[in-house]
Write a protein that holds these residues in place. Structure first.
Motif, mmCIF file in Angstrom:
data_model
loop_
_atom_site.group_PDB
_atom_site.id
_atom_site.type_symbol
_atom_site.label_atom_id
_atom_site.label_comp_id
_atom_site.label_asym_id
_atom_site.label_seq_id
_atom_site.Cartn_x
_atom_site.Cartn_y
_atom_site.Cartn_z
ATOM 1 N N GLN A 1 -8.997 -6.252 7.880
ATOM 2 C CA GLN A 1 -7.844 -5.431 7.504
ATOM 3 C C GLN A 1 -7.179 -5.908 6.217
ATOM 4 O O GLN A 1 -6.125 -5.391 5.834
ATOM 5 C CB GLN A 1 -6.820 -5.437 8.646
ATOM 6 C CG GLN A 1 -7.324 -4.897 9.969
ATOM 7 C CD GLN A 1 -7.662 -3.415 9.913
ATOM 8 O OE1 GLN A 1 -7.431 -2.736 8.906
ATOM 9 N NE2 GLN A 1 -8.221 -2.890 11.002
ATOM 10 N N ALA A 2 -7.803 -6.879 5.520
ATOM 11 C CA ALA A 2 -7.198 -7.445 4.318
ATOM 12 C C ALA A 2 -7.462 -6.556 3.103
ATOM 13 O O ALA A 2 -8.594 -6.459 2.617
ATOM 14 C CB ALA A 2 -7.739 -8.856 4.067
ATOM 15 N N ARG A 3 -6.421 -5.922 2.619
ATOM 16 C CA ARG A 3 -6.545 -5.060 1.437
ATOM 17 C C ARG A 3 -6.693 -5.895 0.161
ATOM 18 O O ARG A 3 -6.304 -7.055 0.117
ATOM 19 C CB ARG A 3 -5.293 -4.198 1.287
ATOM 20 C CG ARG A 3 -5.101 -3.122 2.317
ATOM 21 C CD ARG A 3 -3.927 -2.263 1.936
ATOM 22 N NE ARG A 3 -3.755 -1.151 2.869
ATOM 23 C CZ ARG A 3 -3.033 -0.073 2.617
ATOM 24 N NH1 ARG A 3 -2.393 0.036 1.468
ATOM 25 N NH2 ARG A 3 -2.934 0.888 3.515
ATOM 26 N N LEU B 1 -8.798 3.598 5.105
ATOM 27 C CA LEU B 1 -7.568 4.126 4.507
ATOM 28 C C LEU B 1 -7.250 5.550 4.943
ATOM 29 O O LEU B 1 -6.576 6.307 4.231
ATOM 30 C CB LEU B 1 -7.625 4.033 2.977
ATOM 31 C CG LEU B 1 -7.579 2.608 2.422
ATOM 32 C CD1 LEU B 1 -7.812 2.608 0.918
ATOM 33 C CD2 LEU B 1 -6.251 1.951 2.748
ATOM 34 N N GLY B 2 -7.722 5.934 6.123
ATOM 35 C CA GLY B 2 -7.326 7.218 6.713
ATOM 36 C C GLY B 2 -7.872 8.426 5.974
ATOM 37 O O GLY B 2 -8.895 8.371 5.296
ATOM 38 N N ALA C 1 -2.711 7.918 6.184
ATOM 39 C CA ALA C 1 -3.052 6.682 5.490
ATOM 40 C C ALA C 1 -2.183 5.553 6.035
ATOM 41 O O ALA C 1 -0.953 5.663 6.028
ATOM 42 C CB ALA C 1 -2.834 6.835 3.992
ATOM 43 N N PRO C 2 -2.768 4.472 6.533
ATOM 44 C CA PRO C 2 -1.956 3.357 7.041
ATOM 45 C C PRO C 2 -1.172 2.693 5.921
ATOM 46 O O PRO C 2 -1.652 2.571 4.796
ATOM 47 C CB PRO C 2 -2.997 2.414 7.648
ATOM 48 C CG PRO C 2 -4.265 2.724 6.917
ATOM 49 C CD PRO C 2 -4.213 4.186 6.611
ATOM 50 N N ALA C 3 0.047 2.256 6.242
ATOM 51 C CA ALA C 3 0.879 1.579 5.246
ATOM 52 C C ALA C 3 0.401 0.166 4.999
ATOM 53 O O ALA C 3 0.583 -0.395 3.905
ATOM 54 C CB ALA C 3 2.337 1.574 5.695
ATOM 55 N N THR C 4 -0.188 -0.447 6.010
ATOM 56 C CA THR C 4 -0.772 -1.780 5.878
ATOM 57 C C THR C 4 -2.171 -1.742 6.467
ATOM 58 O O THR C 4 -2.519 -0.825 7.215
ATOM 59 C CB THR C 4 0.058 -2.847 6.615
ATOM 60 O OG1 THR C 4 0.025 -2.570 8.022
ATOM 61 C CG2 THR C 4 1.498 -2.860 6.126
ATOM 62 N N GLY C 5 -2.968 -2.758 6.174
ATOM 63 C CA GLY C 5 -4.320 -2.783 6.708
ATOM 64 C C GLY C 5 -5.223 -1.799 6.008
ATOM 65 O O GLY C 5 -4.815 -1.040 5.126
ATOM 66 N N THR D 1 -13.079 13.530 5.146
ATOM 67 C CA THR D 1 -13.572 12.187 5.469
ATOM 68 C C THR D 1 -12.640 11.072 5.029
ATOM 69 O O THR D 1 -12.773 9.943 5.508
ATOM 70 C CB THR D 1 -14.933 11.944 4.803
ATOM 71 O OG1 THR D 1 -14.762 11.940 3.375
ATOM 72 C CG2 THR D 1 -15.937 13.023 5.200
ATOM 73 N N GLY D 2 -11.702 11.341 4.100
ATOM 74 C CA GLY D 2 -10.977 10.242 3.486
ATOM 75 C C GLY D 2 -11.919 9.450 2.585
ATOM 76 O O GLY D 2 -13.045 9.878 2.310
#
Length: 291
Positions: free
Chosen positions: A273-275, A59-60, A106-110, A9-10
């Motif tokens: 998408q703001a971490r 986060l993937g 896992a996305p590098a951004t967002g 599930t991440g």
């Protein structure tokens, strides 16, 4: 059975569609995908109606096994997508044979990626929506390993004609806002909101919590509080500590702290998408903020 089996599930994976607006009078938030354009694009790529339910992956780390032939697409920030360990790419339709495993890195951004599948996720709707509302706990529970997600019948032809380059989430956002109903409660509000704020780790689908120099109330309102008032998505509420909370789709339908400003709807996907650690400033072209 047309279904996807959940293998991993991440951090958090939720079924989301376009939400259940119109139930605020019952105390039910609108919910739905936080990055609406991303979910709509994913659905178009696999031939679904834009309102079909997909999976919002935080986060993937999501892995799914196809129990039937189907087409998937993953959108949102740039992210690695693989099928049986081979690169398949995001923002394009990907065909899965029965037994094949799709994985989102896992996305590098967002923060949030969206997976759509031909036919849509066909879990039982509640109040007209298949979205998970994390505040009211309405809708399907967060995905767990071993879950099987039923799929509806395919309704259209997957197409790559809508492919766009994934948007890279910036490290600093400039967010357009309009004055809220209690803007006059605050001293120098426009300048205060225009400072650089930092998204904190306490943020979630209910709202973004911000750190920065606290907003200050006018003397006439320093000790005043409100009865609960209605809230909408994008409202910037200011609790007694002066640090704003920007409400997102799972926000409460009423609140007792003053709403100083409201984020324009077009900026909500960027906030989704703001971490934590993202810097943001609020901007308005409106000249009159205080009485």
């Amino acid at each position: 059975m047309r279904a996807l089996e959940v293998l991993e599930t991440g951090p958090l994976a939720l079924v989301q569609d376009l939400g259940r607006p119109g139930y605020a009078h019952l105390g039910v938030p609108p919910s739905g995908a936080l990055d609406v354009p991303a979910l709509k694009l994913a659905n178009r790529l696999v031939g679904n109606d834009e309102a079909a339910a997909g999976v919002e992956s935080l986060l993937g780390g999501l892995r799914l096994r196809a129990k039937t032939s189907c087409t998937i697409a993953v959108t949102g920030p740039p992210v690695a997508v693989s099928v049986d360990g081979r690169d398949a790419g995001s923002h394009a339709p990907v065909w899965l044979a029965p037994g094949q495993v799709a994985a989102i890195g896992a996305p590098a951004t967002g923060l949030r990626c969206y997976l759509a599948v031909s036919g849509g996720i066909a879990v039982e709707p509640e109040l007209g929506s298949r979205s998970r509302d994390v505040l009211s706990e309405i809708g399907p529970a967060p995905l767990r390993v071993g879950d099987e997600l039923p799929l509806g019948p395919p309704s259209g032809v997957p197409s790559g004609a809508d492919v766009v380059l994934p948007a890279v989430a910036p490290s600093e956002l400039v967010v357009p806002v309009e004055p809220g109903p209690r803007a006059h409660w605050f001293t120098g509000l426009a300048a205060g909101l225009a400072q650089t704020w930092t998204v904190t780790a306490e943020s979630n689908r209910v709202g973004l919590r911000l750190a920065g120099t606290a907003l200050v109330r006018e003397d006439d309102y320093a000790e005043r509080e409100l009865p609960s008032e209605g809230l909408l998505t994008g409202a910037i509420q200011v609790p007694p500590n002066g640090l704003p909370v920007v409400f997102l789709a799972d926000h409460p339908t009423t609140g007792g702290y003053p709403v100083a400003a409201v984020v324009r709807q077009a900026s909500l996907p960027a906030l989704a998408q703001a971490r934590p650690g993202t810097l943001l400033r609020f901007h308005s072209s409106t000249r009159v903020w205080n009485r």
